[in-house]
Write a protein that holds these residues in place. Structure first.
Motif, PDB file in Angstrom:
ATOM      1  N   ALA A 102       0.302   2.919  -5.551  1.00  0.00           N
ATOM      2  CA  ALA A 102       1.741   3.115  -5.690  1.00  0.00           C
ATOM      3  C   ALA A 102       2.141   4.462  -5.102  1.00  0.00           C
ATOM      4  O   ALA A 102       1.390   5.445  -5.171  1.00  0.00           O
ATOM      5  CB  ALA A 102       2.121   3.053  -7.168  1.00  0.00           C
ATOM      6  N   ASP A 103       3.310   4.518  -4.504  1.00  0.00           N
ATOM      7  CA  ASP A 103       3.889   5.741  -3.953  1.00  0.00           C
ATOM      8  C   ASP A 103       3.096   6.305  -2.782  1.00  0.00           C
ATOM      9  O   ASP A 103       3.210   7.493  -2.461  1.00  0.00           O
ATOM     10  CB  ASP A 103       4.029   6.821  -5.045  1.00  0.00           C
ATOM     11  N   ARG A 104       2.278   5.452  -2.145  1.00  0.00           N
ATOM     12  CA  ARG A 104       1.578   5.867  -0.928  1.00  0.00           C
ATOM     13  C   ARG A 104       1.881   4.847   0.165  1.00  0.00           C
ATOM     14  O   ARG A 104       2.450   3.797  -0.083  1.00  0.00           O
ATOM     15  CB  ARG A 104       0.067   5.980  -1.158  1.00  0.00           C
ATOM     16  N   PHE A 105       1.470   5.204   1.396  1.00  0.00           N
ATOM     17  CA  PHE A 105       1.771   4.353   2.537  1.00  0.00           C
ATOM     18  C   PHE A 105       0.496   3.823   3.176  1.00  0.00           C
ATOM     19  O   PHE A 105      -0.587   4.407   3.038  1.00  0.00           O
ATOM     20  CB  PHE A 105       2.573   5.146   3.583  1.00  0.00           C
ATOM     21  N   ASP A 106       0.641   2.718   3.877  1.00  0.00           N
ATOM     22  CA  ASP A 106      -0.459   2.165   4.673  1.00  0.00           C
ATOM     23  C   ASP A 106      -0.823   3.206   5.736  1.00  0.00           C
ATOM     24  O   ASP A 106       0.031   3.620   6.526  1.00  0.00           O
ATOM     25  CB  ASP A 106       0.012   0.867   5.320  1.00  0.00           C
TER      26      ASP A 106
ATOM     27  N   ARG B 208       7.042   3.765   8.032  1.00  0.00           N
ATOM     28  CA  ARG B 208       5.771   3.522   7.340  1.00  0.00           C
ATOM     29  C   ARG B 208       5.890   2.288   6.449  1.00  0.00           C
ATOM     30  O   ARG B 208       6.963   1.962   5.953  1.00  0.00           O
ATOM     31  CB  ARG B 208       5.386   4.734   6.487  1.00  0.00           C
TER      32      ARG B 208
ATOM     33  N   ALA C 102       4.465   0.211   2.984  1.00  0.00           N
ATOM     34  CA  ALA C 102       3.948   0.525   1.658  1.00  0.00           C
ATOM     35  C   ALA C 102       2.465   0.205   1.574  1.00  0.00           C
ATOM     36  O   ALA C 102       1.960  -0.709   2.229  1.00  0.00           O
ATOM     37  CB  ALA C 102       4.714  -0.258   0.598  1.00  0.00           C
ATOM     38  N   ASN C 103       1.762   0.974   0.771  1.00  0.00           N
ATOM     39  CA  ASN C 103       0.349   0.737   0.495  1.00  0.00           C
ATOM     40  C   ASN C 103       0.256  -0.098  -0.778  1.00  0.00           C
ATOM     41  O   ASN C 103       0.610   0.360  -1.857  1.00  0.00           O
ATOM     42  CB  ASN C 103      -0.382   2.065   0.314  1.00  0.00           C
ATOM     43  N   GLU C 104      -0.196  -1.341  -0.632  1.00  0.00           N
ATOM     44  CA  GLU C 104      -0.236  -2.247  -1.781  1.00  0.00           C
ATOM     45  C   GLU C 104      -1.321  -1.865  -2.781  1.00  0.00           C
ATOM     46  O   GLU C 104      -1.280  -2.286  -3.936  1.00  0.00           O
ATOM     47  CB  GLU C 104      -0.453  -3.679  -1.298  1.00  0.00           C
TER      48      GLU C 104
END
Length: 308
Positions: free
Chosen positions: A113-117, A106, A108-110
């Motif tokens: 924070a602490d989530r994914f794309d 996965r 990173a979701n920019e």
């Protein structure tokens, strides 16, 4: 968030068809292919619908509460639905299929924070994990049909692999200097990593984020400096910001055109080839390759593009 509800007393195995509700068209398409005649699948979100901002209707709540199995992407794609789905998971089977993609695969979701794309469907290799997760969920719901689900999933995974090979071939024909994909929002990062493209979304990963004048100006300068010849609109996002880029580049004496319309967060119309996951990705890959100077057949990977 758990990727799969732990254990539920599924009563659907004795029914004639399993009632499956999926949030997005992409997930619904996988469920139909893998489930075959055993399932009846409906999707909450149709063509042109933005899942980032989607809010449930009364009819959605009724459909979800009556489902034998609920499939959603997770990874914070359906941000407005998340709490409802987590609540439903306390009393019925709910599976976040996007979370079947291994954590190490996965991005990173920019935006958060602490989530994914969440846009894992953009890469056939990652989407194969979703197919396997859907097959496992259907098998748990209707174990008597496990063999059929496995056979359907295996055949579908072969198609995914073939589409992945086609994508590598035609996208590899794009000149390296031209491998820049600019679209309305940042939905194509998995695509970019898989095929070696610089991906730039005017908005962030979520369409809820806003693109300010400074962001537009920075992208115009980048387009001019890198001599980008084509940018892309999306079927589920306004083209307003893309057109601002084109106008900004023209003001600096650089011509950039719309290279085509891409499917990002939703597929094409039901009953069309582009209304399937395979057709959606085939359309995107073929459109991008041709617009950016690569070689790809007009009719795409399976020969079905433009045949609707």
């Amino acid at each position: 968030m758990a990727a799969c509800a732990a254990s539920f007393p599924f009563g659907a195995a004795a029914q004639e068809r399993l009632n499956v509700v999926a949030t997005t068209g992409m997930i619904a398409d996988v469920a139909r292919v893998v489930g075959g005649d055993v399932v009846e699948v409906s999707a909450l979100m149709g063509p042109g619908v933005d899942p980032h901002a989607y809010r449930q209707t009364r009819s959605d709540i009724v459909a979800l509460s009556r489902a034998d199995l609920i499939l959603w992407n997770g990874l914070y794609l359906e941000a407005q639905l998340e709490q409802l789905l987590l609540d439903l998971a306390e009393r019925q089977p709910v599976v976040a299929v996007g979370e079947g993609v291994p954590v190490e695969m996965r991005l990173a979701n920019e935006d958060y924070a602490d989530r994914f794309d969440p846009h894992v469907w953009m890469d056939p290799a990652r989407w194969s994990y979703v197919v396997e997760t859907v097959a496992a969920a259907l098998t748990e719901a209707s174990p008597d049909h496990a063999g059929e689900f496995d056979r359907n999933a295996d055949a579908y995974l072969e198609q995914l692999a073939a589409l992945g090979e086609y994508s590598e071939d035609v996208l590899g024909s794009v000149p390296e200097a031209s491998r820049v994909l600019i679209s309305a929002h940042d939905a194509f990062s998995y695509f970019g990593e898989a095929y070696g493209f610089d991906v730039v979304g005017i908005q962030g990963i979520s369409t809820e984020s806003e693109a300010g004048l400074q962001r537009i100006a920075e992208l115009v300068d980048m387009i001019v400096a890198r001599e980008v010849g084509a940018v892309f609109v999306e079927t589920s996002v306004s083209d307003r910001n893309i057109r601002a880029l084109i106008e900004g580049a023209a003001a600096q004496g650089h011509e950039v055109v719309i290279g085509g319309e891409l499917f990002s967060d939703a597929m094409g119309e039901p009953g069309t080839y582009e209304g399937t996951w395979l057709g959606m990705i085939d359309h995107n890959v073929t459109t991008i390759a041709r617009a950016l100077g690569g070689s790809a057949p007009d009719a795409g990977f399976a020969g079905h593009l433009g045949m609707n």
